[in-house]
Design a protein around this motif. Structure first.
Motif, PDB file in Angstrom:
ATOM      1  N   ASP A  77     -12.792   1.069   9.923  1.00 13.34           N
ATOM      2  CA  ASP A  77     -12.040   2.321   9.909  1.00 13.34           C
ATOM      3  C   ASP A  77     -12.198   3.060  11.230  1.00 13.34           C
ATOM      4  O   ASP A  77     -11.235   3.627  11.751  1.00 13.34           O
ATOM      5  CB  ASP A  77     -12.473   3.217   8.751  1.00 13.34           C
ATOM      6  CG  ASP A  77     -11.924   2.761   7.409  1.00 13.34           C
ATOM      7  OD1 ASP A  77     -11.015   1.899   7.379  1.00 13.34           O
ATOM      8  OD2 ASP A  77     -12.402   3.281   6.380  1.00 13.34           O
ATOM      9  N   HIS A 131      -6.324  -3.030   6.600  1.00 11.87           N
ATOM     10  CA  HIS A 131      -7.289  -3.953   5.991  1.00 11.87           C
ATOM     11  C   HIS A 131      -6.572  -5.011   5.146  1.00 11.87           C
ATOM     12  O   HIS A 131      -6.940  -6.193   5.171  1.00 11.87           O
ATOM     13  CB  HIS A 131      -8.319  -3.197   5.153  1.00 11.87           C
ATOM     14  CG  HIS A 131      -9.189  -2.298   5.959  1.00 11.87           C
ATOM     15  ND1 HIS A 131     -10.009  -2.742   6.985  1.00 11.87           N
ATOM     16  CD2 HIS A 131      -9.369  -0.950   5.914  1.00 11.87           C
ATOM     17  CE1 HIS A 131     -10.656  -1.724   7.513  1.00 11.87           C
ATOM     18  NE2 HIS A 131     -10.284  -0.618   6.884  1.00 11.87           N
ATOM     19  N   ASP A 158      -9.161   4.102  13.711  1.00 14.57           N
ATOM     20  CA  ASP A 158      -8.958   5.479  14.182  1.00 14.57           C
ATOM     21  C   ASP A 158      -8.978   5.571  15.708  1.00 14.57           C
ATOM     22  O   ASP A 158      -8.200   6.318  16.297  1.00 14.57           O
ATOM     23  CB  ASP A 158     -10.021   6.402  13.596  1.00 14.57           C
ATOM     24  CG  ASP A 158      -9.884   6.575  12.089  1.00 14.57           C
ATOM     25  OD1 ASP A 158      -8.843   6.186  11.517  1.00 14.57           O
ATOM     26  OD2 ASP A 158     -10.843   7.091  11.479  1.00 14.57           O
ATOM     27  N   ARG A 212      -4.736   3.064   6.829  1.00 12.10           N
ATOM     28  CA  ARG A 212      -5.990   2.311   6.995  1.00 12.10           C
ATOM     29  C   ARG A 212      -6.106   1.213   5.948  1.00 12.10           C
ATOM     30  O   ARG A 212      -6.504   0.091   6.252  1.00 12.10           O
ATOM     31  CB  ARG A 212      -7.196   3.245   6.919  1.00 12.10           C
ATOM     32  CG  ARG A 212      -7.466   3.982   8.201  1.00 12.10           C
ATOM     33  CD  ARG A 212      -8.780   4.766   8.121  1.00 12.10           C
ATOM     34  NE  ARG A 212      -8.629   5.996   8.859  1.00 12.10           N
ATOM     35  CZ  ARG A 212      -8.319   7.175   8.335  1.00 12.10           C
ATOM     36  NH1 ARG A 212      -8.179   7.319   7.031  1.00 12.10           N
ATOM     37  NH2 ARG A 212      -8.170   8.228   9.106  1.00 12.10           N
ATOM     38  N   LYS A 213      -5.774   1.546   4.703  1.00  9.69           N
ATOM     39  CA  LYS A 213      -5.810   0.536   3.640  1.00  9.69           C
ATOM     40  C   LYS A 213      -4.866  -0.621   3.957  1.00  9.69           C
ATOM     41  O   LYS A 213      -5.200  -1.790   3.734  1.00  9.69           O
ATOM     42  CB  LYS A 213      -5.435   1.157   2.288  1.00  9.69           C
ATOM     43  CG  LYS A 213      -6.534   1.988   1.656  1.00  9.69           C
ATOM     44  CD  LYS A 213      -6.115   2.585   0.330  1.00  9.69           C
ATOM     45  CE  LYS A 213      -5.813   1.500  -0.675  1.00  9.69           C
ATOM     46  NZ  LYS A 213      -5.459   2.040  -2.002  1.00  9.69           N
ATOM     47  N   GLU A 273       0.809  -1.221   0.000  1.00 13.23           N
ATOM     48  CA  GLU A 273       0.000   0.000   0.000  1.00 13.23           C
ATOM     49  C   GLU A 273       0.840   1.268   0.000  1.00 13.23           C
ATOM     50  O   GLU A 273       0.301   2.361   0.061  1.00 13.23           O
ATOM     51  CB  GLU A 273      -0.965  -0.003   1.197  1.00 13.23           C
ATOM     52  CG  GLU A 273      -1.961  -1.146   1.187  1.00 13.23           C
ATOM     53  CD  GLU A 273      -2.884  -1.134  -0.013  1.00 13.23           C
ATOM     54  OE1 GLU A 273      -3.103  -0.058  -0.625  1.00 13.23           O
ATOM     55  OE2 GLU A 273      -3.388  -2.217  -0.368  1.00 13.23           O
ATOM     56  N   THR A 285      -0.110  10.079   6.331  1.00 14.91           N
ATOM     57  CA  THR A 285      -0.414   8.931   5.471  1.00 14.91           C
ATOM     58  C   THR A 285      -1.528   8.049   6.039  1.00 14.91           C
ATOM     59  O   THR A 285      -1.585   6.850   5.756  1.00 14.91           O
ATOM     60  CB  THR A 285       0.852   8.070   5.229  1.00 14.91           C
ATOM     61  OG1 THR A 285       1.286   7.527   6.478  1.00 14.91           O
ATOM     62  CG2 THR A 285       1.955   8.885   4.585  1.00 14.91           C
ATOM     63  N   TYR A 286      -2.426   8.626   6.785  1.00 15.34           N
ATOM     64  CA  TYR A 286      -3.459   7.844   7.479  1.00 15.34           C
ATOM     65  C   TYR A 286      -4.379   7.081   6.531  1.00 15.34           C
ATOM     66  O   TYR A 286      -4.795   5.969   6.835  1.00 15.34           O
ATOM     67  CB  TYR A 286      -4.279   8.743   8.405  1.00 15.34           C
ATOM     68  CG  TYR A 286      -3.435   9.375   9.484  1.00 15.34           C
ATOM     69  CD1 TYR A 286      -2.894   8.603  10.503  1.00 15.34           C
ATOM     70  CD2 TYR A 286      -3.143  10.728   9.460  1.00 15.34           C
ATOM     71  CE1 TYR A 286      -2.099   9.160  11.482  1.00 15.34           C
ATOM     72  CE2 TYR A 286      -2.349  11.306  10.431  1.00 15.34           C
ATOM     73  CZ  TYR A 286      -1.832  10.513  11.447  1.00 15.34           C
ATOM     74  OH  TYR A 286      -1.037  11.073  12.406  1.00 15.34           O
ATOM     75  N   TYR A 287      -4.691   7.631   5.375  1.00 17.50           N
ATOM     76  CA  TYR A 287      -5.559   6.924   4.429  1.00 17.50           C
ATOM     77  C   TYR A 287      -4.875   5.638   3.960  1.00 17.50           C
ATOM     78  O   TYR A 287      -5.478   4.565   3.956  1.00 17.50           O
ATOM     79  CB  TYR A 287      -5.893   7.827   3.225  1.00 17.50           C
ATOM     80  CG  TYR A 287      -6.679   7.114   2.166  1.00 17.50           C
ATOM     81  CD1 TYR A 287      -8.032   6.823   2.351  1.00 17.50           C
ATOM     82  CD2 TYR A 287      -6.078   6.684   0.985  1.00 17.50           C
ATOM     83  CE1 TYR A 287      -8.766   6.140   1.390  1.00 17.50           C
ATOM     84  CE2 TYR A 287      -6.799   6.007   0.020  1.00 17.50           C
ATOM     85  CZ  TYR A 287      -8.134   5.730   0.229  1.00 17.50           C
ATOM     86  OH  TYR A 287      -8.852   5.044  -0.710  1.00 17.50           O
ATOM     87  N   ARG A 288      -3.592   5.738   3.586  1.00 17.52           N
ATOM     88  CA  ARG A 288      -2.856   4.546   3.154  1.00 17.52           C
ATOM     89  C   ARG A 288      -2.653   3.585   4.324  1.00 17.52           C
ATOM     90  O   ARG A 288      -2.676   2.374   4.144  1.00 17.52           O
ATOM     91  CB  ARG A 288      -1.511   4.941   2.536  1.00 17.52           C
ATOM     92  CG  ARG A 288      -1.690   5.655   1.205  1.00 17.52           C
ATOM     93  CD  ARG A 288      -0.379   5.909   0.523  1.00 17.52           C
ATOM     94  NE  ARG A 288       0.552   6.651   1.360  1.00 17.52           N
ATOM     95  CZ  ARG A 288       1.306   7.648   0.948  1.00 17.52           C
ATOM     96  NH1 ARG A 288       1.252   8.041  -0.314  1.00 17.52           N
ATOM     97  NH2 ARG A 288       2.123   8.255   1.760  1.00 17.52           N
TER      98      ARG A 288
END
Length: 156
Positions: free
Chosen positions: A120, A144, A124, A140-141, A92, A135-138
């Motif tokens: 999510d 998962h 968080d 989280r990905k 990711e 880089t929180y979005y990446r």
């Protein structure tokens, strides 16, 4: 003289009981993967596992860990196989500057032990490490993805 286990290796310590675990790991054990960030337990760059629990090593005195099993980023992979979190981090492309990543990975590995498939919102709520690059979005990905890799038996 106190005994602890660091990455499966027995180590002795007879220094200042208030010395932070972080400095023991970096200076005595020569394990440089655990980083100094804020020194106040806020950022999480220093996160390691103490008896399987994600712990901020910069505020954990040696006196609090006698007999404990310490795991650092250097021992997260086993038998030459990356841990699912490490593999997901690569897939990711989570890291930007990379400074906080060892602590982030250690925190996520412990989270997935407690909550194998976090939402999510659970990610968080449970991950309090700070990434100055955002880089929180990446991240989280990658959490998962690591859960998927764990389901497939990539690492158990």
């Amino acid at each position: 003289m106190m005994q602890i286990s660091v990455n499966g290796k027995s180590e002795e310590f007879d220094g200042d009981a208030e010395m932070p675990l972080l400095w023991f790991l970096r200076e005595n054990s020569n394990l440089k993967g655990t980083k100094f960030g804020c020194g106040a337990g806020l950022c999480g760059a220093c996160t390691v596992h103490v008896d399987g629990k994600a712990t901020r090593s910069c505020i954990t005195p040696m006196s609090a860990i006698e007999g404990a099993e310490i795991t650092t980023i250097e021992a997260l992979a086993e038998g030459g196989e990356l841990h699912p979190v490490q593999q997901a981090w690569i897939e990711e492309d989570v890291a930007q500057c990379g400074y906080c990543q060892a602590g982030q990975i250690m925190a996520v590995a412990e989270l997935l032990e407690r909550i194998p498939h976090p939402t999510d919102a659970e990610i968080d709520a449970n991950l309090t490490n700070i990434c100055r690059c955002g880089t929180y979005y990446r991240l989280r990905k990658a959490v998962h993805r690591a859960a998927e890799l764990s389901d497939r038996g990539i690492f158990s």
